[in-house]
Design a protein around this motif. Structure first.
Motif, PDB file in Angstrom:
ATOM      1  N   PRO B  41     -65.063  -3.193  14.497  1.00  0.00           N
ATOM      2  CA  PRO B  41     -64.372  -2.649  13.382  1.00  0.00           C
ATOM      3  C   PRO B  41     -63.108  -2.148  13.654  1.00  0.00           C
ATOM      4  CG  PRO B  41     -66.700  -2.015  13.509  1.00  0.00           C
ATOM      5  CD  PRO B  41     -66.576  -2.884  14.742  1.00  0.00           C
ATOM      6  N   ASP B  42     -63.103  -1.085  14.700  1.00  0.00           N
ATOM      7  CA  ASP B  42     -61.783  -0.657  15.098  1.00  0.00           C
ATOM      8  C   ASP B  42     -60.690  -1.462  15.422  1.00  0.00           C
ATOM      9  OD1 ASP B  42     -63.051   1.644  14.873  1.00  0.00           O
ATOM     10  OD2 ASP B  42     -63.303   2.218  16.794  1.00  0.00           O
ATOM     11  N   GLU B  81     -67.513  -2.093   4.903  1.00  0.00           N
ATOM     12  CA  GLU B  81     -67.790  -2.993   6.529  1.00  0.00           C
ATOM     13  C   GLU B  81     -67.955  -4.470   6.223  1.00  0.00           C
ATOM     14  OE1 GLU B  81     -70.028  -1.285   9.857  1.00  0.00           O
ATOM     15  OE2 GLU B  81     -71.281  -2.968   9.470  1.00  0.00           O
ATOM     16  N   LEU B  84     -64.323  -5.957   6.572  1.00  0.00           N
ATOM     17  CA  LEU B  84     -63.851  -5.943   7.797  1.00  0.00           C
ATOM     18  C   LEU B  84     -64.711  -7.031   8.521  1.00  0.00           C
ATOM     19  CD1 LEU B  84     -63.684  -2.210   9.132  1.00  0.00           C
ATOM     20  CD2 LEU B  84     -61.851  -3.830   7.931  1.00  0.00           C
ATOM     21  N   LYS B  85     -65.934  -7.188   8.377  1.00  0.00           N
ATOM     22  CA  LYS B  85     -66.812  -8.138   8.916  1.00  0.00           C
ATOM     23  C   LYS B  85     -66.025  -9.788   8.375  1.00  0.00           C
ATOM     24  CE  LYS B  85     -71.144  -6.781  10.307  1.00  0.00           C
ATOM     25  NZ  LYS B  85     -72.551  -6.078   9.902  1.00  0.00           N
ATOM     26  N   HIS B  88     -63.141 -10.202  10.374  1.00  0.00           N
ATOM     27  CA  HIS B  88     -63.252 -10.630  12.003  1.00  0.00           C
ATOM     28  C   HIS B  88     -63.707 -12.191  11.650  1.00  0.00           C
ATOM     29  CE1 HIS B  88     -65.561 -10.483  15.558  1.00  0.00           C
ATOM     30  NE2 HIS B  88     -66.471 -11.065  14.944  1.00  0.00           N
TER      31      HIS B  88
END
Ligand code: ZN
Lengths: 208, 126
Positions: B41-42, B81, B84-85, B88
């Motif tokens: 995540p970062d 999250e 962000l996923k 990604h």
């Protein structure tokens, strides 16, 4: 021993047999790794750096070290055989078939830094009658400068054939706006002497 | 080539340097593959800062994905999250293994084969 760049252009010199031979030679691997770590040391990257460009990445010997160090990287090379060997070895970076003398095809500020191991001396060669080393070298540095973020550094280990080539490379880099110069490791050893170009694309915004 | 890289790569032709039409490239006839990668995540958060969001939307649309938010997520949204996923999955796990990239200025086509984009220029463009 003849220098590879005097025998044939890189995409021809590094054909399938040479690419595998080059990549699997433990001696080459050892030297390449050592020079990559030295280049990273000279880059002295900020902890926040993420995206690196590897110019003349070959089969990804230097790129694997960049992956281990936690960077995302893109690599450019003119030899399809070298890149194919990189694919076989499943390197993490994105590989580009490209001629650095045509320019670096990335938008402004793409990379935190760039490295190059044993490649930029090829810029000084004229392989065909219509390729002009001076023009290609300048195109390379101008577009590299643009693709780096402000203050981004470029460290290139290279094998200059003579002082003239060093002057040509340094003067094109300056014209493009780079600051910096040459670092010579083991200057008194004929065997271990290594040249590193250490450049910076303007002043970094980082407070020192 | 990772989807992420489409947010950085541009036309290599010198006469396209000074135009904004040489980035992003147009994407056509692309074959995509998903490969699982470790979710950090970062890392996604820090890569988000350097993205050209409009270019990201444009390329995603070329590749058939119209689900991106219209403006770059910031503030509290970044604590989501799932978002962000999704990023990604799109940026890091999606790779273009075959396809065409077209410069919207000079119309030169760059081909991607075996995941490798070919940026070698023909002599008249070099
Ligand atoms: Zn173009």
């Amino acid at each position: 021993m003849s220098r590879p760049e005097q025998l044939a252009p890189p995409e021809i010199f590094y054909n399938d047999t040479e690419a595998v031979k080059y990549t699997s030679s433990t001696r080459v691997q050892h030297i390449q790794a050592k020079m990559t770590f030295r280049a990273l040391e000279l880059l002295n990257l900020e902890p926040s750096s993420q995206m690196l460009l590897d110019i003349g990445c070959g089969s990804g010997l230097s790129g694997e070290i960049l992956t281990e160090e936690g960077y995302i990287w893109c690599g450019m090379d003119i030899s399809p055989s070298m890149l194919a060997t990189g694919l076989d070895r499943e390197v993490d970076g994105d590989l580009f078939l490209a001629d650095m003398g045509n320019g670096i095809p990335f938008r402004p500020g793409s990379f935190d830094a760039a490295i190059s191991i044993s490649a930029i001396q090829w810029l000084c060669n004229a392989d065909t009658t219509n390729s002009d080393p001076q023009r290609r070298t300048l195109r390379f540095f101008n577009t590299l400068f643009a693709s780096l973020k402000k203050g981004g550094k470029f460290v290139a280990q290279f094998y200059p054939m003579n002082d003239n080539q060093i002057d040509q490379i340094l003067s094109c880099a300056k014209v493009a706006g780079f600051q910096g110069g040459l670092v010579i490791d083991d200057p008194d050893s004929k065997k271990n002497k290594k040249y590193y170009l250490v450049l910076s694309a303007g002043q970094s915004e980082r407070q020192l | 080539m990772k989807f992420l890289t489409t947010n950085f790569v541009k036309c290599s032709v010198k006469s396209c340097d000074s135009t904004t039409d040489s980035f992003p490239l147009g994407y056509d006839n692309c074959k995509l593959v998903q490969t699982e990668q470790e979710f950090k995540p970062d890392f996604i958060l820090s890569i988000l800062e350097r993205l050209d969001w409009n270019a990201l939307i444009q390329v995603a649309k070329d590749l058939g994905n119209e689900s991106l938010p219209p403006v770059k997520p910031e503030g509290e949204l970044l604590q989501n999250e799932d978002l962000l996923k999704d990023l990604h999955t799109l940026l890091i796990e999606t790779t273009i293994i075959e396809g065409e990239m077209i410069c919207n200025n000079c119309k030169h086509v760059y081909y991607i084969k075996n995941s490798i984009p070919n940026f070698l220029l023909p002599p008249h463009l070099a």
